[in-house]
Design a protein around this motif. Structure first.
Motif, mmCIF file in Angstrom:
data_model
loop_
_atom_site.group_PDB
_atom_site.id
_atom_site.type_symbol
_atom_site.label_atom_id
_atom_site.label_comp_id
_atom_site.label_asym_id
_atom_site.label_seq_id
_atom_site.Cartn_x
_atom_site.Cartn_y
_atom_site.Cartn_z
ATOM 1 N N LEU A 226 -140.637 -1.954 7.803
ATOM 2 C CA LEU A 226 -140.061 -0.616 7.391
ATOM 3 C C LEU A 226 -138.914 -0.087 8.242
ATOM 4 C CD1 LEU A 226 -140.464 2.244 6.518
ATOM 5 C CD2 LEU A 226 -141.963 2.697 8.453
ATOM 6 N N VAL A 227 -137.935 -0.067 7.844
ATOM 7 C CA VAL A 227 -136.477 0.562 8.392
ATOM 8 C C VAL A 227 -136.256 1.956 8.092
ATOM 9 C CG1 VAL A 227 -135.973 -1.796 8.737
ATOM 10 C CG2 VAL A 227 -134.938 -0.647 7.003
ATOM 11 N N SER A 228 -135.340 2.672 8.901
ATOM 12 C CA SER A 228 -134.788 3.896 8.403
ATOM 13 C C SER A 228 -133.134 3.687 8.533
ATOM 14 C CB SER A 228 -134.944 5.123 9.489
ATOM 15 O OG SER A 228 -134.730 4.917 10.733
ATOM 16 N N VAL B 173 -147.732 4.433 7.658
ATOM 17 C CA VAL B 173 -148.192 4.188 8.641
ATOM 18 C C VAL B 173 -149.668 4.600 8.820
ATOM 19 C CG1 VAL B 173 -148.128 4.043 11.320
ATOM 20 C CG2 VAL B 173 -146.135 3.675 9.909
ATOM 21 N N SER B 174 -149.828 5.978 8.587
ATOM 22 C CA SER B 174 -150.912 6.394 8.742
ATOM 23 C C SER B 174 -152.076 5.770 7.711
ATOM 24 C CB SER B 174 -150.840 7.945 8.065
ATOM 25 O OG SER B 174 -152.423 8.523 8.133
ATOM 26 N N ARG B 175 -151.448 5.535 6.395
ATOM 27 C CA ARG B 175 -152.267 5.130 5.330
ATOM 28 C C ARG B 175 -152.754 3.487 5.699
ATOM 29 N NH1 ARG B 175 -149.970 7.778 -0.251
ATOM 30 N NH2 ARG B 175 -150.139 9.957 0.577
ATOM 31 N N CYS B 176 -151.930 2.815 6.335
ATOM 32 C CA CYS B 176 -151.977 1.387 6.660
ATOM 33 C C CYS B 176 -153.195 1.255 7.673
ATOM 34 C CB CYS B 176 -150.734 0.911 7.125
ATOM 35 S SG CYS B 176 -149.513 0.178 5.968
ATOM 36 N N ARG B 177 -152.990 2.199 8.650
ATOM 37 C CA ARG B 177 -154.244 2.213 9.769
ATOM 38 C C ARG B 177 -155.410 2.618 9.158
ATOM 39 N NH1 ARG B 177 -152.435 1.133 14.494
ATOM 40 N NH2 ARG B 177 -154.377 1.829 15.441
ATOM 41 N N PRO C 210 -138.436 8.975 7.622
ATOM 42 C CA PRO C 210 -139.756 8.608 6.824
ATOM 43 C C PRO C 210 -140.643 7.836 7.468
ATOM 44 C CG PRO C 210 -137.729 8.794 5.321
ATOM 45 C CD PRO C 210 -137.352 8.730 6.835
ATOM 46 N N GLY C 211 -141.821 7.573 6.990
ATOM 47 C CA GLY C 211 -142.671 6.260 7.454
ATOM 48 C C GLY C 211 -144.177 6.731 7.968
ATOM 49 N N TYR C 212 -144.356 8.100 8.140
ATOM 50 C CA TYR C 212 -145.365 8.683 8.881
ATOM 51 C C TYR C 212 -146.519 8.277 7.513
ATOM 52 C CZ TYR C 212 -149.088 12.082 9.323
ATOM 53 O OH TYR C 212 -150.469 12.642 9.345
ATOM 54 N N ASP D 158 -138.156 10.376 2.010
ATOM 55 C CA ASP D 158 -138.860 11.649 2.103
ATOM 56 C C ASP D 158 -139.599 12.099 0.709
ATOM 57 O OD1 ASP D 158 -138.734 12.157 4.933
ATOM 58 O OD2 ASP D 158 -136.749 12.943 4.828
ATOM 59 N N HIS D 159 -138.520 11.951 -0.308
ATOM 60 C CA HIS D 159 -139.019 12.474 -1.476
ATOM 61 C C HIS D 159 -139.793 11.505 -2.573
ATOM 62 C CE1 HIS D 159 -135.931 15.327 -0.970
ATOM 63 N NE2 HIS D 159 -135.053 14.196 -0.835
ATOM 64 N N ASN D 160 -140.127 10.309 -1.883
ATOM 65 C CA ASN D 160 -141.205 9.506 -2.580
ATOM 66 C C ASN D 160 -142.154 8.853 -1.929
ATOM 67 O OD1 ASN D 160 -140.211 7.309 -1.612
ATOM 68 N ND2 ASN D 160 -139.323 6.278 -3.184
ATOM 69 N N GLU D 161 -142.127 9.031 -0.336
ATOM 70 C CA GLU D 161 -143.179 8.396 0.417
ATOM 71 C C GLU D 161 -144.631 8.422 -0.005
ATOM 72 O OE1 GLU D 161 -144.143 7.659 5.143
ATOM 73 O OE2 GLU D 161 -142.687 9.227 4.493
ATOM 74 N N GLN D 162 -144.937 9.517 -0.305
ATOM 75 C CA GLN D 162 -146.574 9.920 -0.378
ATOM 76 C C GLN D 162 -146.962 9.103 -1.825
ATOM 77 O OE1 GLN D 162 -148.505 13.260 0.749
ATOM 78 N NE2 GLN D 162 -146.669 14.460 1.415
ATOM 79 N N ASN D 163 -146.060 9.096 -2.859
ATOM 80 C CA ASN D 163 -146.364 8.403 -3.943
ATOM 81 C C ASN D 163 -146.537 6.648 -3.824
ATOM 82 O OD1 ASN D 163 -146.839 10.722 -5.232
ATOM 83 N ND2 ASN D 163 -144.778 10.965 -6.001
ATOM 84 N N LYS D 164 -145.315 6.320 -3.053
ATOM 85 C CA LYS D 164 -144.907 4.958 -2.969
ATOM 86 C C LYS D 164 -145.788 4.283 -1.866
ATOM 87 C CE LYS D 164 -141.921 4.753 -6.286
ATOM 88 N NZ LYS D 164 -142.027 4.144 -7.477
ATOM 89 N N ALA D 165 -146.350 5.089 -1.098
ATOM 90 C CA ALA D 165 -146.981 4.501 0.154
ATOM 91 C C ALA D 165 -148.287 3.596 -0.277
ATOM 92 C CB ALA D 165 -147.489 5.590 1.182
ATOM 93 N N ASP D 166 -149.005 4.113 -1.190
ATOM 94 C CA ASP D 166 -150.083 3.410 -1.689
ATOM 95 C C ASP D 166 -149.829 1.893 -2.338
ATOM 96 O OD1 ASP D 166 -151.926 5.188 -0.811
ATOM 97 O OD2 ASP D 166 -151.900 6.255 -2.582
#
Length: 287
Positions: A89-91, A106-110, A101-103, A67-75
């Motif tokens: 991707l696992v939780s 997945v959103s950026r992948c799509r 986490p994961g939204y 949750d704390h790094n997803e927006q930065n690490k997703a790219d």
């Protein structure tokens, strides 16, 4: 049905991989195949996932995504996918993105045109619903209730007159305050099922009216431990007949040899119910 006896790894795919919510035997062979063959496993907690991978002798490297790094690490992960890598991707437990986490990934992948492949598997919401005995034709998952009383009661007011089954996650240290707030908002007669420690040694699934459930929970501190799912029966119109499982089962059997009206009348007499309520249930639920 496709029978893939040999898993064929493809490049540039994000796999959504459910993991067991308690019993390691619930992991699927396909999940193991994916976890073994991808370039990296994006995990909510790499230490927790590391133990799972070690148990199944899987050597795949892990990447922390929480949750704390997803927006930065997703790219970063999207770039790796676009370069030809595949990622699982696992939780910590259950299906990713379901209160995990994961939204953003997945959103950026799509958005980037990366193929996303979901695997079926463990999910506490569905596991609990399947055994709760509450209506399952319409339901909604509401995530965790808010931690503060005011916000929690506001949320409960939102679902107070919703007719579908509503499902929540709750933590052990908040279970009693949450049930007490439910009692204040929904009333003592609202049926609620608590499902705790699903698939584990001390699995418990108990349902009763809220007023009774709070007392039952208070009788033994062990009943307030572990991972919990709360399932709330939908709102019933005033005067709406409550049909027991025994009554509907009897009606289901009788309509095989009697017209629905006659079957409903017979069951109503046996169980002291209104025949119109049984007749309506039969029209809605029986062929």
């Amino acid at each position: 049905m496709t029978d893939n006896k040999t898993f064929q790894q493809e490049s540039s795919i994000l796999y959504i991989v459910p993991t067991p919510i308690g019993n390691l035997g619930d992991i699927t062979q396909r999940a193991l195949d994916v976890l073994s063959s991808v370039d990296v496993v994006a995990a909510e907690d790499t230490r927790h996932t590391g133990k799972l991978l070690s148990h199944f002798n899987i050597q795949t490297k892990t990447f922390a995504l929480h949750d704390h790094n997803e927006q930065n690490k997703a790219d970063i992960l999207v770039e790796r996918l676009l370069s030809g890598q595949s990622i699982a991707l696992v939780s910590d437990a259950g299906t990713p993105l379901i209160s995990d986490p994961g939204y953003h990934l997945v959103s950026r992948c799509r958005q980037a045109g990366v193929k996303v492949v979901p695997l079926p598997g463990a999910c506490a919401v569905i596991t609990a619903l399947s055994a709760a005995g509450l209506p399952s034709d319409r339901f909604s998952f509401e995530g965790f209730l808010p931690p503060k009383t005011k916000a929690r009661k506001d949320k409960l007011q939102e679902i107070a007159q919703v007719e579908r089954t509503c499902i929540f996650y709750e933590s052990p240290h908040r279970i009693i305050p949450s049930l007490e707030d439910m009692l204040d908002v929904l009333g003592p007669g609202r049926e609620v099922v608590i499902a705790r420690e699903l698939t584990k040694t001390f699995e418990t699934i108990q349902g009763m009216p809220l007023g009774e459930l709070i007392l039952w929970m208070g009788e033994d501190e062990n009943r307030r431990k572990g991972e919990m799912v709360l399932l709330v029966h939908g709102y019933r119109q005033p005067g709406e007949e409550v049909l027991s499982a025994e009554a509907t089962r009897a009606l289901t059997i009788l309509v095989k040899s009697l017209p629905l009206k006659k079957a409903a009348a017979a069951v109503a007499e046996i169980y002291n119910l209104k025949k119109n309520a049984l007749y309506k249930w039969g029209l809605d639920n029986l062929d």
